[in-house]
Motif scaffolding. Sequence first.
Motif, PDB file in Angstrom:
ATOM      1  N   ILE A  79       9.162  -2.634  20.419  1.00 16.92           N
ATOM      2  CA  ILE A  79       8.612  -1.289  20.523  1.00 16.92           C
ATOM      3  C   ILE A  79       7.611  -1.162  21.673  1.00 16.92           C
ATOM      4  O   ILE A  79       7.576  -0.141  22.361  1.00 16.92           O
ATOM      5  N   THR A  80       6.808  -2.184  21.910  1.00 17.05           N
ATOM      6  CA  THR A  80       5.828  -2.085  22.996  1.00 17.05           C
ATOM      7  C   THR A  80       6.505  -2.113  24.368  1.00 17.05           C
ATOM      8  O   THR A  80       5.963  -1.587  25.333  1.00 17.05           O
ATOM      9  N   VAL A  81       7.655  -2.731  24.451  1.00 15.23           N
ATOM     10  CA  VAL A  81       8.399  -2.745  25.717  1.00 15.23           C
ATOM     11  C   VAL A  81       8.814  -1.317  26.078  1.00 15.23           C
ATOM     12  O   VAL A  81       8.727  -0.893  27.233  1.00 15.23           O
ATOM     13  N   THR A  82       9.235  -0.570  25.080  1.00 12.66           N
ATOM     14  CA  THR A  82       9.723   0.792  25.286  1.00 12.66           C
ATOM     15  C   THR A  82       8.594   1.813  25.413  1.00 12.66           C
ATOM     16  O   THR A  82       8.627   2.677  26.276  1.00 12.66           O
ATOM     17  N   TRP A  83       7.588   1.719  24.551  1.00 11.48           N
ATOM     18  CA  TRP A  83       6.604   2.789  24.445  1.00 11.48           C
ATOM     19  C   TRP A  83       5.248   2.502  25.066  1.00 11.48           C
ATOM     20  O   TRP A  83       4.495   3.419  25.340  1.00 11.48           O
ATOM     21  N   THR A  85       3.131  -1.137  26.713  1.00  9.14           N
ATOM     22  CA  THR A  85       2.755  -1.996  27.831  1.00  9.14           C
ATOM     23  C   THR A  85       3.911  -2.450  28.697  1.00  9.14           C
ATOM     24  O   THR A  85       3.699  -2.868  29.821  1.00  9.14           O
ATOM     25  N   GLY A  86       5.104  -2.414  28.154  1.00  9.46           N
ATOM     26  CA  GLY A  86       6.239  -2.967  28.877  1.00  9.46           C
ATOM     27  C   GLY A  86       6.437  -4.445  28.610  1.00  9.46           C
ATOM     28  O   GLY A  86       7.366  -5.056  29.108  1.00  9.46           O
ATOM     29  N   TYR A  87       5.543  -5.038  27.802  1.00  5.44           N
ATOM     30  CA  TYR A  87       5.619  -6.467  27.467  1.00  5.44           C
ATOM     31  C   TYR A  87       5.824  -6.635  25.963  1.00  5.44           C
ATOM     32  O   TYR A  87       5.178  -5.956  25.173  1.00  5.44           O
ATOM     33  N   PRO A  88       6.692  -7.557  25.563  1.00  7.60           N
ATOM     34  CA  PRO A  88       6.866  -7.799  24.121  1.00  7.60           C
ATOM     35  C   PRO A  88       5.634  -8.494  23.556  1.00  7.60           C
ATOM     36  O   PRO A  88       5.031  -9.348  24.212  1.00  7.60           O
TER      37      PRO A  88
END
Length: 107
Positions: A79-83, A85-88
């Motif tokens: 989710i953070t990759v998409t919404w 920071t761009g990092y998992p």
Amino acid sequence: MREHGHTYVDIVKMDIEGDEFPALTTLMDEYADKELPIGQLLVEVHHFGENQTVQEFAQWWARLEGFGMRPAWCEANLITVTWETGYPCCAEYVWLNTQDEKNILWA
């Protein structure tokens, strides 16, 4: 558990946005030298949060394994990759309690 007279939980699902480390550390402190009263533990883990090193994570993981908890499944939470920071940063884990005589998986 105490309020309702329960001594065992089949499944605990935890998604508490980074507080899984202090919550599970407190649980492990409470049950030091005792069997964890949990059959399966499902947790969204936020890896390497603020002020957490790889060594601290490894020590926490090893302590959980010391209670007989073994990872049985893991899935990246992207989710953070998409919404954001761009990092998992997160993963969904399932641990099974291998030292648990009440767990129906071992019956």
